[in-house]
Design a protein around this motif. Structure first.
Motif, PDB file in Angstrom:
ATOM      1  N   VAL A  14      31.847  49.676  40.436  1.00 49.67           N
ATOM      2  CA  VAL A  14      32.184  50.737  41.634  1.00 49.67           C
ATOM      3  C   VAL A  14      32.597  50.181  42.914  1.00 49.67           C
ATOM      4  O   VAL A  14      33.460  50.507  43.328  1.00 49.67           O
ATOM      5  N   LEU A  15      32.064  48.833  43.220  1.00 43.95           N
ATOM      6  CA  LEU A  15      32.412  48.219  44.447  1.00 43.95           C
ATOM      7  C   LEU A  15      33.804  47.798  44.392  1.00 43.95           C
ATOM      8  O   LEU A  15      34.649  47.849  45.211  1.00 43.95           O
ATOM      9  N   VAL A  16      34.176  47.077  43.368  1.00 49.19           N
ATOM     10  CA  VAL A  16      35.571  46.650  42.978  1.00 49.19           C
ATOM     11  C   VAL A  16      36.570  47.883  43.014  1.00 49.19           C
ATOM     12  O   VAL A  16      37.777  47.799  43.681  1.00 49.19           O
ATOM     13  N   ALA A  17      36.398  48.833  42.298  1.00 46.84           N
ATOM     14  CA  ALA A  17      36.834  49.975  42.158  1.00 46.84           C
ATOM     15  C   ALA A  17      37.358  50.422  43.553  1.00 46.84           C
ATOM     16  O   ALA A  17      38.532  50.999  44.017  1.00 46.84           O
ATOM     17  N   GLY A  18      36.323  50.881  44.472  1.00 45.57           N
ATOM     18  CA  GLY A  18      36.312  51.116  45.694  1.00 45.57           C
ATOM     19  C   GLY A  18      37.421  50.336  46.620  1.00 45.57           C
ATOM     20  O   GLY A  18      38.365  50.849  47.209  1.00 45.57           O
ATOM     21  N   ALA A  19      37.359  49.131  46.492  1.00 42.65           N
ATOM     22  CA  ALA A  19      38.085  48.134  47.230  1.00 42.65           C
ATOM     23  C   ALA A  19      39.445  48.427  46.685  1.00 42.65           C
ATOM     24  O   ALA A  19      40.521  48.227  47.340  1.00 42.65           O
TER      25      ALA A  19
ATOM     26  N   VAL B 146      43.884  47.195  35.069  1.00 44.99           N
ATOM     27  CA  VAL B 146      45.206  47.779  35.368  1.00 44.99           C
ATOM     28  C   VAL B 146      45.488  48.254  36.669  1.00 44.99           C
ATOM     29  O   VAL B 146      46.885  48.212  36.938  1.00 44.99           O
ATOM     30  N   VAL B 147      44.665  48.716  37.360  1.00 47.01           N
ATOM     31  CA  VAL B 147      44.743  49.113  38.770  1.00 47.01           C
ATOM     32  C   VAL B 147      45.133  47.677  39.508  1.00 47.01           C
ATOM     33  O   VAL B 147      46.172  47.734  40.433  1.00 47.01           O
ATOM     34  N   ALA B 148      44.493  46.662  39.277  1.00 45.75           N
ATOM     35  CA  ALA B 148      44.867  45.475  40.042  1.00 45.75           C
ATOM     36  C   ALA B 148      46.287  45.002  39.584  1.00 45.75           C
ATOM     37  O   ALA B 148      46.967  44.609  40.572  1.00 45.75           O
TER      38      ALA B 148
ATOM     39  N   LEU C 225      41.596  40.456  42.405  1.00 40.39           N
ATOM     40  CA  LEU C 225      40.708  41.001  41.511  1.00 40.39           C
ATOM     41  C   LEU C 225      39.610  39.906  41.167  1.00 40.39           C
ATOM     42  O   LEU C 225      38.320  40.195  40.922  1.00 40.39           O
ATOM     43  N   PHE C 226      40.513  38.549  40.811  1.00 39.78           N
ATOM     44  CA  PHE C 226      39.717  37.594  40.353  1.00 39.78           C
ATOM     45  C   PHE C 226      38.288  36.957  41.266  1.00 39.78           C
ATOM     46  O   PHE C 226      37.460  36.729  40.964  1.00 39.78           O
ATOM     47  N   ILE C 227      38.825  37.401  42.960  1.00 39.29           N
ATOM     48  CA  ILE C 227      37.787  37.053  43.813  1.00 39.29           C
ATOM     49  C   ILE C 227      36.944  38.091  43.675  1.00 39.29           C
ATOM     50  O   ILE C 227      35.666  37.622  43.596  1.00 39.29           O
TER      51      ILE C 227
ATOM     52  N   VAL D 117      33.726  41.357  47.598  1.00 37.26           N
ATOM     53  CA  VAL D 117      34.442  42.310  47.845  1.00 37.26           C
ATOM     54  C   VAL D 117      35.075  42.371  49.331  1.00 37.26           C
ATOM     55  O   VAL D 117      35.993  42.766  49.626  1.00 37.26           O
ATOM     56  N   LEU D 118      34.021  42.032  50.264  1.00 35.68           N
ATOM     57  CA  LEU D 118      34.502  41.847  51.750  1.00 35.68           C
ATOM     58  C   LEU D 118      35.796  40.827  51.777  1.00 35.68           C
ATOM     59  O   LEU D 118      36.769  40.957  52.706  1.00 35.68           O
ATOM     60  N   VAL D 119      35.588  39.501  51.035  1.00 32.08           N
ATOM     61  CA  VAL D 119      36.700  38.521  51.161  1.00 32.08           C
ATOM     62  C   VAL D 119      37.805  38.993  50.490  1.00 32.08           C
ATOM     63  O   VAL D 119      39.053  38.784  51.244  1.00 32.08           O
ATOM     64  N   GLY D 120      37.755  39.907  49.556  1.00 32.58           N
ATOM     65  CA  GLY D 120      39.039  40.287  49.044  1.00 32.58           C
ATOM     66  C   GLY D 120      39.833  41.458  50.029  1.00 32.58           C
ATOM     67  O   GLY D 120      40.884  41.173  50.124  1.00 32.58           O
TER      68      GLY D 120
END
Length: 360
Positions: free
Chosen positions: A206-211, A279-281, A290-292, A350-353
């Motif tokens: 969820v967090l990665v999708a939001g970012a 696929v979004v990345a 995304l890796f981060i 996620v914040l770093v990304g």
């Protein structure tokens, strides 16, 4: 679909123009997916329990997991339905990225469904044989990669972007297909490996999708992308709606999956979610980011690779059990502690990304 209805209604009242705004449609997609999860979830869990589609627990795993035997599984179907429905309702269906993202998500979901069905309904101990699973994942991943490559309208659509460097870009050409394939398939399997504790995989997803939605919005807007120094990918803004649907569906599922879980997502959810993030990345050209941001997924995958490699080469294990979340459990960490700490790690990553948007 509702976007087109609103567009048609603007001839009667200009107020319906508000539904043309991407941000509003993203919010509505998230709320739609969330509400669908709340409405459909209890019925789905009850039906899964009635048909005895329950979790089988490894006897060599943490003893605390033995109480989870029989918990309804394949709840990832709820996530899949909510994502697809919300996206179809609020996204621009003339956008190629929308259909490619939906196609990948559904394809990997079907692969996961077949694996779950064989294990939980048919009673096969191994489920879908690994080489067959990987074959169909490869077919779906390659199909998406090729589709993105042949429909690319600008060189920036297939250029590798390196975070924190404003002017360092690498045109990939046909190698884009290889990169996209590995990102989609790798992300899918990484999320699947992480899905071992209540809520452990879904919250990071969820967090990665939001970012990623933030990246999609920025890369799809010529003004913002130019200001931030990221490539402008025409049409990628619609991925904000898709990411919002993942966000809402994931939160809705977490309502039932949080410790102690009422339902598990199974491969149908984990494989689909991982492929969707991958696929979004690829679409927004943020594979390295995304890796981060998905560092927890990476850590889980690497732990399995190291464990298997060490045992085969040296006959010794590095961790008490892999994936690594089980290692911490066997060290005495309570399950909720492992889950929440992995969530905290994901928030930081996620914040770093997101920081890569400005720090270039």
């Amino acid at each position: 679909m509702l976007r087109y209805l609103a567009e048609w209604l603007t001839q009667y009242h200009s107020g319906f123009n508000v539904f043309s705004y991407l941000t509003l449609r993203a919010i509505l997609a998230a709320l739609t997916a969330l509400m669908m999860s709340f409405i459909v979830g209890p019925t789905m869990i009850r039906k899964l329990a009635e048909h005895q589609v329950g979790q089988r627990v490894r006897s060599d795993g943490p003893q605390s997991h033995l109480t989870k035997a029989g918990t309804p599984t394949m709840g990832g179907a709820l996530i899949l339905v909510a994502i697809v429905a919300a996206t179809l309702l609020w996204a621009d269906l003339s956008n190629r990225f929308v259909w490619i993202a939906l196609g990948v998500t559904v394809a990997f979901g079907l692969i996961g469904f077949w694996d779950d069905y064989l294990k939980l309904v048919v009673g096969s101990t191994k489920g879908l044989i690994a080489r067959y699973k990987y074959f169909w994942q490869s077919v779906a991943g390659l199909a998406a990669a090729v589709a993105l490559y042949v429909t690319a309208s600008d060189p920036s659509d297939t250029t590798l972007i390196v975070p924190f460097f404003k002017d360092f870009v690498l045109p990939l050409g046909p190698l884009f297909i290889v990169l996209a394939y590995f990102v989609i398939v790798g992300s899918s399997n990484a999320v699947n490996l992480t899905d071992g504790l209540d809520g452990l995989a879904i919250m990071p997803a969820v967090l990665v999708a939001g970012a990623l939605g933030v990246f999609a919005y920025a890369s799809g807007n010529a003004v913002f992308s130019n200001y931030l120094g990221i490539p402008h990918i025409s049409g990628s803004g619609e991925m904000l709606v898709f990411c919002a649907a993942i966000f809402g569906a994931g939160l809705g599922f977490l309502w039932f999956n949080t410790y102690p879980a009422q339902v598990f997502m199974g491969d149908i959810g984990a494989l689909a979610l991982g492929a969707a993030l991958g696929v979004v990345a690829v679409i927004v050209r943020q594979e390295i980011v995304l890796f981060i941001m998905g560092g927890v997924f990476v850590m889980e995958t690497v732990s399995v690779i190291l464990q298997v490699g060490s045992y085969k080469l040296r006959g010794k294990r590095i961790f008490r059990m892999a994936p690594i979340h089980h290692h911490f459990e066997l060290k005495g960490w309570a399950e909720p502690k492992v889950i929440v700490r992995f969530w905290i790690i994901t928030v930081v990553l996620v914040l770093v990304g997101l920081a890569t948007l400005k720090l270039r």
